[in-house]
Every structure is written in C-alpha cells, then in structure tokens.
Scaffold this motif. Structure first.
Motif, short mmCIF file in Angstrom:
data_model
loop_
_atom_site.label_atom_id
_atom_site.label_comp_id
_atom_site.label_asym_id
_atom_site.label_seq_id
_atom_site.Cartn_x
_atom_site.Cartn_y
_atom_site.Cartn_z
N THR A 191 2.68 -1.48 4.80
CA THR A 191 1.97 -2.55 4.09
C THR A 191 2.90 -3.11 3.02
O THR A 191 3.88 -2.45 2.64
N ASP A 192 2.59 -4.30 2.53
CA ASP A 192 3.34 -4.86 1.42
C ASP A 192 2.55 -4.82 0.12
O ASP A 192 3.02 -5.28 -0.92
N VAL A 193 1.34 -4.27 0.16
CA VAL A 193 0.54 -4.17 -1.06
C VAL A 193 -0.54 -3.10 -0.88
O VAL A 193 -1.09 -2.93 0.22
N PHE A 194 -0.84 -2.37 -1.94
CA PHE A 194 -1.98 -1.47 -1.97
C PHE A 194 -2.98 -2.00 -3.00
O PHE A 194 -2.78 -3.04 -3.62
N GLN A 195 -4.06 -1.29 -3.17
CA GLN A 195 -5.06 -1.56 -4.19
C GLN A 195 -5.70 -2.94 -4.04
O GLN A 195 -5.99 -3.63 -5.01
N ARG B 220 1.27 1.57 -6.65
CA ARG B 220 1.82 0.40 -7.35
C ARG B 220 2.78 -0.41 -6.48
O ARG B 220 3.35 -1.41 -6.94
N HIS B 221 2.95 0.02 -5.24
CA HIS B 221 3.84 -0.70 -4.32
C HIS B 221 3.34 -2.13 -4.12
O HIS B 221 2.17 -2.36 -3.80
N HIS B 222 4.24 -3.10 -4.31
CA HIS B 222 3.84 -4.49 -4.17
C HIS B 222 5.09 -5.31 -3.85
O HIS B 222 5.83 -5.72 -4.75
#
Length: 298
Positions: free
Chosen positions: A149-153, A220-222
């Motif tokens: 993925t390129d984003v969590f949360q 916090r991966h984005h």
C-alpha cells in the motif's frame, strides 16, 4: 501459540502444511557503519544472473517470508535475503525506521559488489522497497510490491490500531532482548529435519516489543505524494483475500504507478508461506515480467 498446559508449542496446528523445499543457509554480514545482519545469497543459473533482493514482512525474517519462493526464483535470479532491523538476526539499533531499512538494503548491495538489483517486498518489505527507490533510485532495476500500500490509517479502525499500539509501547525502552535471536537460533533445528519447528524458531526470534514498535512506524507510512514518480519497471501482487491491507487499496496503488502490472493471488495476507503453491507462481511471473522490462532498458 501454546499447548494445553500453557507452555509454548513446538508444533504448528495440524491444518498448516509448510512447503517442503530446500532452505538455503546464510551468514552474518557486517554493513559498515550500520551493524550486522543475517544474509542468504543463493546463486542463479549463471554467474551473471540478475540479482533480486527480497524484503520480508513484519514479525518474520528474510528466510521465513521467502523460503518457499527462493528455489523457483533462483532458476532465473541471484536471490538475496536479509533480516531487517529489529527482526530475527537483523541490526539492533536505538530506533526503527523504514528509511534505515532501505539504506541497509543498499548498503548490502555495496558489500556484495552489486551495482543495481531488483527489489521485491512483501507487506512491510514492500514499504521498504518503495523507500529504496525513493532514496536510491540509481540502484533499483525494478520493483515487485506484494501485499502493499502507499498509505495506512485511512479507516478509523486503522488509526485506532496503529496509534494505540504506538502510544502503548512508546515508553518501553529498546526493542526487547538483543540476545533473543541468538538464543533462539542456538537451539534451532535444521529446516531439513523439521520445517515446522524451524519456522516457529524463526518467528520467535523477533521480540514482541520490536514488532509492536514497528507497527507504529508502519502506520505512519505515506508514499502517495510521490509514488506516481516511480520510473522503473514495477509489478504489484495483490492477495485477493487480504484482511490486513484491503485488496482494493492495493489495486488503487498499482494504478498510481506508471506502467505497473497487476497480478492477483486467490489467497490471504500470509499467502507467501501458507498458500505458497498459489503465491510462488504468481510472484515468479511478476518478477519475470519486471526483468524483461528492466533488460529492455539496459
């Protein structure tokens, strides 16, 4: 996992059948100025076989994520794994970051004398692979992003989980016992003798504290602001029954990477091991397609 007496189990549940394949041996390798980590380096069919670095998932090790895939990939590639920071016999540092993991992977290329490699990552490893390209684009020939993925949360439940775990463990110093992995591996059986017991030892070699702290970092991966800039051949492998990262989010990420090919596996998030019979052929095809496009650009 415990038995009826509450003692640690030495066996997997009967329904779990791990692939019976040759598991390569490795060695500790020092990355100058960074630390030492456990590395396997499996030769390809020829001395000039293209190198591929395999980056593992959270809670596992290089071999535990990738041992079912290595024999197949080694038919075309020189296959390299390493234990990432805080995992297994990986580097023990004051902090954990995906950026440091990416720098470690490229530092390993320097030690091995490799100018450029393909990078394949599963789950956490796929996040590291994205950062390898971002931080060291000249060292990346292609990417294979599995369960990525390129984003969590994005969902409230995801924010609650990642932020909650982060707050819970933030005041706990360190990453658990620095001798944990060595102690576990000292009593480890050989994979050829008992693949299940070996796999459990690999799993136990990573501290629960380290895993919990890494969860906060991963949350916090984005990379969405720049993932569209990836300019190397890329394949995205999506487990269609993934409950950890929604498949629709993985597919949407693939669409944002120019020219990325999409490959699906009818399995869940642990398919790299638990459904290896389904995962490995799809991974091999994805890697072959990326390699063909990489060679076109040589």
């Amino acid at each position: 996992m415990t038995d009826v007496r509450g003692e640690p189990s030495t066996k997997l549940p009967p329904r779990v059948r791990l692939p019976e394949v040759d598991v390569p041996g490795g060695t500790m390798v020092t990355l100058p100025g960074r630390g030492a980590t456990y590395v396997t380096d499996t030769p390809g069919p020829t001395p000039d076989a293209p190198p591929i670095v395999l980056l593992h998932a959270l809670t596992t090790t290089g071999l535990l994520t990738w041992f079912p895939s290595i024999p197949t990939l080694a038919k075309r590639f020189r296959v390299i794994t390493l234990d990432q920071r805080w995992h297994g016999r990986g580097i023990k540092s004051d902090e954990f970051s995906l950026r440091d993991c990416a720098d470690d992977a490229v530092a390993l290329l320097d030690v091995l004398g490799i100018e450029k490699a393909m990078f394949a990552g599963f789950s956490m490893g796929s996040l590291v692979a994205q950062r390898v390209w971002r931080q060291h684009p000249s060292r990346v020939g292609g990417l294979v992003l599995c369960a990525s993925t390129d984003v969590f949360q994005k969902r409230p439940s995801e924010r609650l989980f990642h932020n909650g775990v982060d707050r819970l463990v933030s005041r706990i110093p360190g990453f658990g016992s620095p001798r944990r992995a060595a102690r576990v591996h000292a009593t480890q059986v050989r994979p050829a003798d008992d693949i299940s017991r070996w796999a459990l030892s690999e799993f136990r070699s990573t501290s629960p504290i380290a895993v919990s702290k890494a969860v906060g970092v991963i949350g916090r991966h984005h990379t969405r602001p720049w993932i569209h800039q990836i300019d190397v051949p890329t394949a995205v492998v999506v487990p269609l029954r993934d409950r950890a990262i929604p498949p629709a989010r993985q597919m949407a990420m693939a669409q944002r990477i120019p020219g990325a090919t999409l490959h699906t596996v009818d399995a869940g998030h642990s398919c790299c091991v638990m459904d290896a019979d389904k995962f490995v052929p799809v991974l091999a095809q994805a890697c072959s397609e990326v390699l063909a496009r990489w060679r076109d650009n040589w």
